[in-house]
Design a protein around this motif. Sequence first.
Motif, PDB file in Angstrom:
ATOM      1  N   ILE A  44     -15.003 -35.072 -12.883  1.00  0.00           N
ATOM      2  CA  ILE A  44     -13.989 -36.072 -13.209  1.00  0.00           C
ATOM      3  C   ILE A  44     -12.645 -35.546 -12.708  1.00  0.00           C
ATOM      4  CG2 ILE A  44     -12.844 -37.356 -15.054  1.00  0.00           C
ATOM      5  CD1 ILE A  44     -15.834 -38.009 -14.831  1.00  0.00           C
ATOM      6  N   ALA A  45     -11.949 -36.343 -11.932  1.00  0.00           N
ATOM      7  CA  ALA A  45     -10.652 -35.929 -11.391  1.00  0.00           C
ATOM      8  C   ALA A  45      -9.656 -35.733 -12.537  1.00  0.00           C
ATOM      9  CB  ALA A  45     -10.125 -36.975 -10.419  1.00  0.00           C
ATOM     10  N   PRO A  46      -8.807 -34.726 -12.415  1.00  0.00           N
ATOM     11  CA  PRO A  46      -7.795 -34.530 -13.458  1.00  0.00           C
ATOM     12  C   PRO A  46      -6.818 -35.702 -13.493  1.00  0.00           C
ATOM     13  CG  PRO A  46      -7.554 -32.885 -11.704  1.00  0.00           C
ATOM     14  CD  PRO A  46      -8.725 -33.739 -11.354  1.00  0.00           C
ATOM     15  N   PRO A  47      -6.275 -35.989 -14.665  1.00  0.00           N
ATOM     16  CA  PRO A  47      -5.336 -37.106 -14.773  1.00  0.00           C
ATOM     17  C   PRO A  47      -3.980 -36.747 -14.176  1.00  0.00           C
ATOM     18  CG  PRO A  47      -5.459 -35.945 -16.851  1.00  0.00           C
ATOM     19  CD  PRO A  47      -6.487 -35.313 -15.943  1.00  0.00           C
ATOM     20  N   GLU A  48      -3.188 -37.761 -13.869  1.00  0.00           N
ATOM     21  CA  GLU A  48      -1.807 -37.516 -13.466  1.00  0.00           C
ATOM     22  C   GLU A  48      -1.051 -37.050 -14.701  1.00  0.00           C
ATOM     23  OE1 GLU A  48       0.386 -40.295 -11.142  1.00  0.00           O
ATOM     24  OE2 GLU A  48      -1.425 -41.011 -10.132  1.00  0.00           O
ATOM     25  N   ILE A  49      -0.241 -36.021 -14.505  1.00  0.00           N
ATOM     26  CA  ILE A  49       0.482 -35.433 -15.623  1.00  0.00           C
ATOM     27  C   ILE A  49       1.910 -35.975 -15.623  1.00  0.00           C
ATOM     28  CG2 ILE A  49       1.229 -33.258 -16.685  1.00  0.00           C
ATOM     29  CD1 ILE A  49      -1.840 -33.653 -16.484  1.00  0.00           C
ATOM     30  N   GLY A  50       2.355 -36.461 -16.760  1.00  0.00           N
ATOM     31  CA  GLY A  50       3.712 -36.966 -16.891  1.00  0.00           C
ATOM     32  C   GLY A  50       4.723 -35.832 -16.854  1.00  0.00           C
ATOM     33  N   VAL A  51       5.959 -36.185 -16.623  1.00  0.00           N
ATOM     34  CA  VAL A  51       7.019 -35.196 -16.470  1.00  0.00           C
ATOM     35  C   VAL A  51       7.173 -34.339 -17.729  1.00  0.00           C
ATOM     36  CG1 VAL A  51       8.907 -36.734 -17.178  1.00  0.00           C
ATOM     37  CG2 VAL A  51       9.365 -34.864 -15.611  1.00  0.00           C
ATOM     38  N   TYR A  52       6.833 -34.883 -18.875  1.00  0.00           N
ATOM     39  CA  TYR A  52       6.940 -34.139 -20.127  1.00  0.00           C
ATOM     40  C   TYR A  52       5.573 -33.915 -20.769  1.00  0.00           C
ATOM     41  CZ  TYR A  52      11.941 -34.968 -19.668  1.00  0.00           C
ATOM     42  OH  TYR A  52      13.234 -35.001 -19.208  1.00  0.00           O
ATOM     43  N   GLN A  53       4.594 -33.638 -19.928  1.00  0.00           N
ATOM     44  CA  GLN A  53       3.255 -33.303 -20.412  1.00  0.00           C
ATOM     45  C   GLN A  53       2.825 -31.964 -19.827  1.00  0.00           C
ATOM     46  OE1 GLN A  53       1.087 -36.906 -19.176  1.00  0.00           O
ATOM     47  NE2 GLN A  53       0.835 -37.348 -21.356  1.00  0.00           N
ATOM     48  N   VAL A  54       1.836 -31.348 -20.489  1.00  0.00           N
ATOM     49  CA  VAL A  54       1.313 -30.054 -20.066  1.00  0.00           C
ATOM     50  C   VAL A  54      -0.205 -30.172 -19.921  1.00  0.00           C
ATOM     51  CG1 VAL A  54       1.020 -27.621 -20.701  1.00  0.00           C
ATOM     52  CG2 VAL A  54       3.145 -28.810 -21.283  1.00  0.00           C
ATOM     53  N   TYR A  55      -0.708 -29.730 -18.772  1.00  0.00           N
ATOM     54  CA  TYR A  55      -2.160 -29.691 -18.556  1.00  0.00           C
ATOM     55  C   TYR A  55      -2.687 -28.432 -19.233  1.00  0.00           C
ATOM     56  CZ  TYR A  55      -6.676 -29.777 -16.196  1.00  0.00           C
ATOM     57  OH  TYR A  55      -8.023 -29.806 -15.927  1.00  0.00           O
ATOM     58  N   GLU A  56      -3.568 -28.609 -20.197  1.00  0.00           N
ATOM     59  CA  GLU A  56      -4.089 -27.493 -20.983  1.00  0.00           C
ATOM     60  C   GLU A  56      -5.375 -26.908 -20.408  1.00  0.00           C
ATOM     61  OE1 GLU A  56      -2.993 -26.777 -24.850  1.00  0.00           O
ATOM     62  OE2 GLU A  56      -1.333 -26.848 -23.416  1.00  0.00           O
ATOM     63  N   GLY A  57      -6.055 -27.651 -19.554  1.00  0.00           N
ATOM     64  CA  GLY A  57      -7.279 -27.131 -18.965  1.00  0.00           C
ATOM     65  C   GLY A  57      -8.416 -28.133 -19.028  1.00  0.00           C
ATOM     66  N   VAL A  58      -9.583 -27.639 -18.670  1.00  0.00           N
ATOM     67  CA  VAL A  58     -10.768 -28.491 -18.608  1.00  0.00           C
ATOM     68  C   VAL A  58     -11.910 -27.814 -19.358  1.00  0.00           C
ATOM     69  CG1 VAL A  58     -11.545 -27.532 -16.399  1.00  0.00           C
ATOM     70  CG2 VAL A  58     -12.278 -29.822 -17.068  1.00  0.00           C
ATOM     71  N   THR A  59     -12.703 -28.621 -20.036  1.00  0.00           N
ATOM     72  CA  THR A  59     -13.934 -28.151 -20.661  1.00  0.00           C
ATOM     73  C   THR A  59     -15.072 -29.003 -20.119  1.00  0.00           C
ATOM     74  OG1 THR A  59     -13.622 -29.641 -22.556  1.00  0.00           O
ATOM     75  CG2 THR A  59     -12.798 -27.369 -22.782  1.00  0.00           C
ATOM     76  N   TYR A  60     -16.292 -28.550 -20.337  1.00  0.00           N
ATOM     77  CA  TYR A  60     -17.471 -29.289 -19.912  1.00  0.00           C
ATOM     78  C   TYR A  60     -18.172 -29.781 -21.161  1.00  0.00           C
ATOM     79  CZ  TYR A  60     -16.511 -26.345 -15.826  1.00  0.00           C
ATOM     80  OH  TYR A  60     -15.912 -25.685 -14.780  1.00  0.00           O
ATOM     81  N   GLU A  61     -18.329 -31.106 -21.271  1.00  0.00           N
ATOM     82  CA  GLU A  61     -18.930 -31.672 -22.473  1.00  0.00           C
ATOM     83  C   GLU A  61     -20.047 -32.639 -22.115  1.00  0.00           C
ATOM     84  OE1 GLU A  61     -15.943 -33.247 -25.114  1.00  0.00           O
ATOM     85  OE2 GLU A  61     -14.703 -31.441 -24.915  1.00  0.00           O
ATOM     86  N   LYS A  62     -21.007 -32.728 -23.025  1.00  0.00           N
ATOM     87  CA  LYS A  62     -22.160 -33.601 -22.832  1.00  0.00           C
ATOM     88  C   LYS A  62     -21.756 -35.048 -23.060  1.00  0.00           C
ATOM     89  CE  LYS A  62     -26.995 -34.077 -23.839  1.00  0.00           C
ATOM     90  NZ  LYS A  62     -28.176 -33.466 -24.403  1.00  0.00           N
ATOM     91  N   ASP A  63     -22.215 -35.904 -22.150  1.00  0.00           N
ATOM     92  CA  ASP A  63     -21.984 -37.342 -22.236  1.00  0.00           C
ATOM     93  C   ASP A  63     -23.299 -38.010 -21.873  1.00  0.00           C
ATOM     94  OD1 ASP A  63     -20.927 -39.880 -22.376  1.00  0.00           O
ATOM     95  OD2 ASP A  63     -19.838 -39.746 -20.486  1.00  0.00           O
ATOM     96  N   GLY A  64     -24.067 -38.372 -22.873  1.00  0.00           N
ATOM     97  CA  GLY A  64     -25.397 -38.931 -22.638  1.00  0.00           C
ATOM     98  C   GLY A  64     -26.324 -37.855 -22.104  1.00  0.00           C
ATOM     99  N   ASP A  65     -26.909 -38.088 -20.924  1.00  0.00           N
ATOM    100  CA  ASP A  65     -27.844 -37.132 -20.330  1.00  0.00           C
ATOM    101  C   ASP A  65     -27.167 -36.148 -19.382  1.00  0.00           C
ATOM    102  OD1 ASP A  65     -29.936 -38.316 -21.687  1.00  0.00           O
ATOM    103  OD2 ASP A  65     -30.464 -39.647 -20.026  1.00  0.00           O
ATOM    104  N   THR A  66     -25.861 -36.282 -19.170  1.00  0.00           N
ATOM    105  CA  THR A  66     -25.164 -35.418 -18.225  1.00  0.00           C
ATOM    106  C   THR A  66     -24.016 -34.683 -18.915  1.00  0.00           C
ATOM    107  OG1 THR A  66     -23.559 -37.089 -17.543  1.00  0.00           O
ATOM    108  CG2 THR A  66     -25.641 -37.048 -16.353  1.00  0.00           C
ATOM    109  N   PHE A  67     -23.474 -33.733 -18.197  1.00  0.00           N
ATOM    110  CA  PHE A  67     -22.255 -33.059 -18.630  1.00  0.00           C
ATOM    111  C   PHE A  67     -21.150 -33.482 -17.675  1.00  0.00           C
ATOM    112  CE2 PHE A  67     -25.131 -30.645 -21.081  1.00  0.00           C
ATOM    113  CZ  PHE A  67     -24.398 -30.015 -22.082  1.00  0.00           C
ATOM    114  N   LYS A  68     -19.922 -33.452 -18.159  1.00  0.00           N
ATOM    115  CA  LYS A  68     -18.799 -33.851 -17.308  1.00  0.00           C
ATOM    116  C   LYS A  68     -17.549 -33.063 -17.688  1.00  0.00           C
ATOM    117  CE  LYS A  68     -17.187 -37.719 -20.100  1.00  0.00           C
ATOM    118  NZ  LYS A  68     -16.889 -39.135 -20.123  1.00  0.00           N
TER     119      LYS A  68
END
Length: 144
Positions: A44-68
């Motif tokens: 999944i592409a990272p979201p656009e970050i607003g001028v007053y937002q902080v990207y904290e990172g990415v985790t991998y989580e189960k969504d149905g039969d897949t991980f994303k």
Amino acid sequence: MRLFIKVSNNSAIDHPIFEDNFREAFPDVDVNNLPEGFSVFQRIAPPEIGVYQVYEGVTYEKDGDTFKDVHSVRDMTAEEITEKQQSIKDDWAVNGYSSWQFNSESCCFEPPTAYPSDGQQYSWDEDSTSWVVRVSPDKNSGGN
């Protein structure tokens, strides 16, 4: 290109693996019929970050039969916003133009008049507080 990931106890292990690398690392695994311990992974592409937002990172989580990928973004605290704005203002005091005004919504300085949109290239002239056309050297001026 498909991705796969190792799984244990419904949790992703390590990082996603491209299909070619997966086949090389696990030649006996049928990628169309994955055994327990493996899952399809969806990038999944990272979201656009607003001028007053902080990207904290990415985790991998189960969504149905897949991980994303699940991206974590948070809003800055009031203190972080103040620090960011002050840093921009401090830098501008050294490198910027006194006629430009700080826009707190975009966290940047803006000229008193917008950049012209006529296709020409301009430079800011602080003395006249206006945009002036950049003069390019004449290629035929005989600079041999």
